[in-house]
Scaffold this active site. Structure first.
Site, mmCIF file in Angstrom:
data_model
loop_
_atom_site.group_PDB
_atom_site.id
_atom_site.type_symbol
_atom_site.label_atom_id
_atom_site.label_comp_id
_atom_site.label_asym_id
_atom_site.label_seq_id
_atom_site.Cartn_x
_atom_site.Cartn_y
_atom_site.Cartn_z
ATOM 1 N N THR A 125 0.826 -1.213 0.000
ATOM 2 C CA THR A 125 0.000 0.000 0.000
ATOM 3 C C THR A 125 0.862 1.266 0.000
ATOM 4 O O THR A 125 1.932 1.296 0.609
ATOM 5 C CB THR A 125 -0.916 -0.014 1.241
ATOM 6 O OG1 THR A 125 -1.655 -1.231 1.232
ATOM 7 C CG2 THR A 125 -1.865 1.162 1.262
ATOM 8 N N GLU A 126 0.358 2.282 -0.697
ATOM 9 C CA GLU A 126 1.054 3.580 -0.774
ATOM 10 C C GLU A 126 0.036 4.695 -0.529
ATOM 11 O O GLU A 126 -1.174 4.443 -0.553
ATOM 12 C CB GLU A 126 1.669 3.751 -2.170
ATOM 13 C CG GLU A 126 2.667 2.653 -2.516
ATOM 14 C CD GLU A 126 3.257 2.795 -3.912
ATOM 15 O OE1 GLU A 126 2.857 3.738 -4.638
ATOM 16 O OE2 GLU A 126 4.103 1.974 -4.266
ATOM 17 N N HIS A 339 -24.376 -6.976 26.228
ATOM 18 C CA HIS A 339 -23.785 -6.369 27.430
ATOM 19 C C HIS A 339 -24.509 -5.077 27.832
ATOM 20 O O HIS A 339 -24.191 -4.498 28.873
ATOM 21 C CB HIS A 339 -22.301 -6.062 27.207
ATOM 22 C CG HIS A 339 -21.391 -7.247 27.396
ATOM 23 N ND1 HIS A 339 -21.347 -8.302 26.520
ATOM 24 C CD2 HIS A 339 -20.495 -7.543 28.375
ATOM 25 C CE1 HIS A 339 -20.453 -9.188 26.935
ATOM 26 N NE2 HIS A 339 -19.931 -8.756 28.062
ATOM 27 N N GLU A 364 -5.871 -6.501 3.653
ATOM 28 C CA GLU A 364 -5.734 -7.646 2.710
ATOM 29 C C GLU A 364 -6.950 -7.716 1.774
ATOM 30 O O GLU A 364 -7.461 -8.798 1.482
ATOM 31 C CB GLU A 364 -5.476 -8.950 3.466
ATOM 32 C CG GLU A 364 -4.134 -8.921 4.175
ATOM 33 C CD GLU A 364 -3.437 -10.266 4.295
ATOM 34 O OE1 GLU A 364 -3.726 -11.188 3.511
ATOM 35 O OE2 GLU A 364 -2.570 -10.375 5.178
ATOM 36 N N GLY A 365 -7.400 -6.553 1.312
ATOM 37 C CA GLY A 365 -8.541 -6.473 0.398
ATOM 38 C C GLY A 365 -9.822 -6.178 1.152
ATOM 39 O O GLY A 365 -10.274 -6.994 1.960
ATOM 40 N N SER A 367 -13.896 -5.480 1.900
ATOM 41 C CA SER A 367 -15.066 -6.309 1.539
ATOM 42 C C SER A 367 -15.526 -5.997 0.120
ATOM 43 O O SER A 367 -15.952 -6.898 -0.624
ATOM 44 C CB SER A 367 -16.215 -6.061 2.525
ATOM 45 O OG SER A 367 -15.893 -6.606 3.781
HETATM 46 C C1 LIG Z 1 -3.998 -1.234 10.490
HETATM 47 C C2 LIG Z 1 -3.686 -1.468 9.052
HETATM 48 C C3 LIG Z 1 -2.711 -2.387 8.696
HETATM 49 C C4 LIG Z 1 -2.357 -2.549 7.351
HETATM 50 N N1 LIG Z 1 -1.300 -3.374 7.027
HETATM 51 C C5 LIG Z 1 -0.840 -3.378 5.746
HETATM 52 C C6 LIG Z 1 0.381 -4.050 5.402
HETATM 53 O O1 LIG Z 1 1.025 -4.703 6.253
HETATM 54 N N2 LIG Z 1 0.846 -3.980 4.139
HETATM 55 C C7 LIG Z 1 0.182 -3.293 3.166
HETATM 56 O O2 LIG Z 1 0.665 -3.263 2.039
HETATM 57 N N3 LIG Z 1 -0.989 -2.638 3.438
HETATM 58 C C8 LIG Z 1 -1.502 -2.651 4.710
HETATM 59 N N4 LIG Z 1 -2.641 -1.977 5.022
HETATM 60 C C9 LIG Z 1 -3.347 -1.260 3.954
HETATM 61 C C10 LIG Z 1 -4.679 -1.900 3.585
HETATM 62 O O3 LIG Z 1 -4.470 -3.108 2.902
HETATM 63 C C11 LIG Z 1 -5.471 -0.846 2.758
HETATM 64 O O4 LIG Z 1 -5.847 0.167 3.666
HETATM 65 C C12 LIG Z 1 -6.670 -1.457 2.080
HETATM 66 O O5 LIG Z 1 -6.293 -2.344 1.052
HETATM 67 C C13 LIG Z 1 -7.587 -0.371 1.461
HETATM 68 O O6 LIG Z 1 -6.862 0.565 0.735
HETATM 69 P P1 LIG Z 1 -7.076 2.126 1.045
HETATM 70 O O7 LIG Z 1 -6.973 2.329 2.508
HETATM 71 O O8 LIG Z 1 -6.184 2.901 0.176
HETATM 72 O O9 LIG Z 1 -8.583 2.401 0.653
HETATM 73 P P2 LIG Z 1 -9.119 2.780 -0.805
HETATM 74 O O10 LIG Z 1 -8.613 1.825 -1.807
HETATM 75 O O11 LIG Z 1 -8.919 4.226 -1.028
HETATM 76 O O12 LIG Z 1 -10.675 2.497 -0.621
HETATM 77 C C14 LIG Z 1 -11.566 3.382 0.036
HETATM 78 C C15 LIG Z 1 -12.962 2.790 -0.082
HETATM 79 O O13 LIG Z 1 -13.337 2.670 -1.462
HETATM 80 C C16 LIG Z 1 -13.689 1.319 -1.746
HETATM 81 N N5 LIG Z 1 -13.305 1.011 -3.131
HETATM 82 C C17 LIG Z 1 -12.091 1.132 -3.705
HETATM 83 N N6 LIG Z 1 -12.134 0.761 -4.993
HETATM 84 C C18 LIG Z 1 -13.412 0.376 -5.226
HETATM 85 C C19 LIG Z 1 -14.102 -0.147 -6.359
HETATM 86 N N7 LIG Z 1 -13.468 -0.374 -7.548
HETATM 87 N N8 LIG Z 1 -15.431 -0.421 -6.249
HETATM 88 C C20 LIG Z 1 -16.065 -0.226 -5.077
HETATM 89 N N9 LIG Z 1 -15.477 0.248 -3.954
HETATM 90 C C21 LIG Z 1 -14.156 0.543 -4.039
HETATM 91 C C22 LIG Z 1 -12.920 0.487 -0.719
HETATM 92 O O14 LIG Z 1 -13.521 -0.784 -0.540
HETATM 93 C C23 LIG Z 1 -13.062 1.371 0.506
HETATM 94 O O15 LIG Z 1 -14.327 1.183 1.080
HETATM 95 C C24 LIG Z 1 -3.050 -1.830 6.337
HETATM 96 C C25 LIG Z 1 -4.081 -0.943 6.702
HETATM 97 C C26 LIG Z 1 -4.377 -0.755 8.032
HETATM 98 C C27 LIG Z 1 -5.450 0.250 8.385
#
Ligand SMILES: Cc1cc2nc3c(=O)[nH]c(=O)nc-3n(C[C@H](O)[C@H](O)[C@H](O)COP(=O)(O)OP(=O)(O)OC[C@H]3O[C@@H](n4cnc5c(N)ncnc54)[C@H](O)[C@@H]3O)c2cc1C
Length: 384
Positions: A125-126, A339, A364-365, A367
């Protein structure tokens, strides 16, 4: 005492005992201190929890998928912060190297990952790249026998304590999608690699995420996983099935534990002269949680067995991750309801569980991404 794969029953019961005797009693303190006691980390190492999936020849337990989910049902009963510490070593932090690594990469990293001496982090993630994971912007420029990495990775679990990172970076600027991405093994301490401030999170205190920043970070070319450019995303996808099943198993174990706590509270709390467990509206919530937890366990086990039998379980693993992560959210929510006011008060674990489980629907993706994959691949499969 170290565990050996040939007695799965011994492994699961040792993990269950460890969870009941060491992890659950420590949860409140871990959440308050936002840190896991080193003695507990040592105990997790002794049990082999960091090396569940690492092949035995490299010092891990080499569990099958079915065996791994059976262990994860047990470990998942404890606060997710504990699972989080070992999870990247069991999942993508090691699996990329296990499946696609060169023999030298396996020999160099897997034994220390398996013992937990080396904590592995997975950096995909970035700031501008989340669900659209193939759009990686971090660059890796080849200069002789090194790659020079530039970019920022965001929300990286275990980054502050990791010894080694699996980093997805774009090696081919001319290919905008996933095929231009390669996976690199980058050791902590490499000049040009720095770690940001740990984020303040909603829950799962004790597990830490932070930015990982690459600024002209020079990584030996031999550290590209599998030794071939452009395969990074493919590698990541192969190991994701395992990761999604692992998360689904942890959600299942946690739901079963939360359900036990719902029942215990309902049996002890009296209103209108009777234990609230005697009221059918409370029993209905318990019934729904029980049914959903059972469905989740069955799905996860069935899919794990299919994976062990060599079947492609890409769709099913996403179904498990989607259902189990949403299910544990509902179970934690009903637990708060059972509760009553106490469920909203931080002195009771119900409040912490409710916050802790929220993350399972996101990382990890999300919902939504699971639904997109399940829908798209189901339609494609039917069209074949
Ligand atoms: C505590 C924590 C630990 C993590 N650990 C790791 C890690 O170890 N390594 C790593 O690489 N990442 C990690 N992540 C990142 C995590 O995998 C991402 O936050 C997640 O994949 C979602 O990406 P985003 O936050 O950029 O949300 P976005 O991709 O910006 O999504 C925002 C919203 O839009 C929805 N959305 C996006 N695209 C679509 C679409 N095409 N159609 C419908 N809805 C859509 C999403 O479901 C979400 O509801 C972590 C995140 C957290 C909070």
């Amino acid at each position: 005492m170290p565990l050996y794969k040939n007695d799965l029953e011994a492994i699961t019961s040792a993990v269950r005992r460890f969870v009941d005797e060491r992890l659950i009693p420590a949860e409140a303190h871990v959440a308050e201190a936002d840190a896991i006691d080193p003695a507990i980390v040592e105990g997790m190492r002794d049990l082999g929890l960091f090396g569940l999936s690492v092949p035995e020849e490299f010092g891990g337990l080499g569990l099958t998928m079915e065996e791994e989910v059976l262990v994860m049902f047990e470990l998942g009963r404890a606060s997710p912060a504990f699972r989080s510490l070992a999870a990247t070593n069991v999942g993508i932090g090691s699996q990329g190297i296990s499946i696609d690594g060169t023999p030298d990469q396996k020999t160099k990293y897997l034994p220390r990952i398996a013992t937990g001496e080396l904590i592995g982090s997975f950096a995909l993630t970035e700031p501008n790249v989340g669900s659209d994971a193939g759009a990686v912007q971090t660059r890796a420029r080849r200069e002789g026998d090194v790659y020079v990495l530039n970019g920022t990775k965001r929300f990286i679990t275990n980054a502050p304590r990791a010894g080694v990172f699996t980093v997805m970076a774009r090696t081919d600027a001319g290919k905008p999608g996933a095929s231009g991405v390669s996976a690199f093994i980058v050791e902590a301490g490499t000049p040009g690699l720095s770690i940001g401030k740990p984020e303040v999170k909603m829950g799962q205190k004790g597990s830490h995420v932070a930015d990982v920043i690459f600024d002209e970070c020079r990584v030996p070319a031999e550290n590209i996983i599998g030794g071939i450019e452009g395969r990074g995303f493919h590698t990541a996808m192969k190991v994701l099935d395992r990761g999604r099943l692992g998360i689904a198993a942890a959600c299942t174990g946690f739901a079963e534990r939360i359900l036990d706590e719902s029942v215990d509270y309902a049996a002890g709390r009296k209103q209108f002269g009777k234990a609230i467990a005697e009221y059918q509206l409370i029993q209905a919530m318990i019934a729904d949680s029980r049914t959903e937890a059972l469905a989740s366990r069955a799905m996860v086990l069935e899919t794990a067995r299919a994976k062990d039998a060599g079947r492609d379980v890409g769709i099913e693993a996403s179904c498990c991750k989607l259902f189990a992560s949403e299910m544990v959210g509902r179970v934690a929510d009903r637990n708060v309801q059972i509760h009553g006011g106490a469920g909203y008060i931080a002195d009771y674990p119900a409040e912490r569980h409710y916050r802790d489980v929220r993350l399972y629907r996101i990382y990890e993706g999300t919902s939504e991404i699971q639904r997109l994959k399940i829908g798209r691949d189901t339609i494609r499969a039917r069209a074949r």
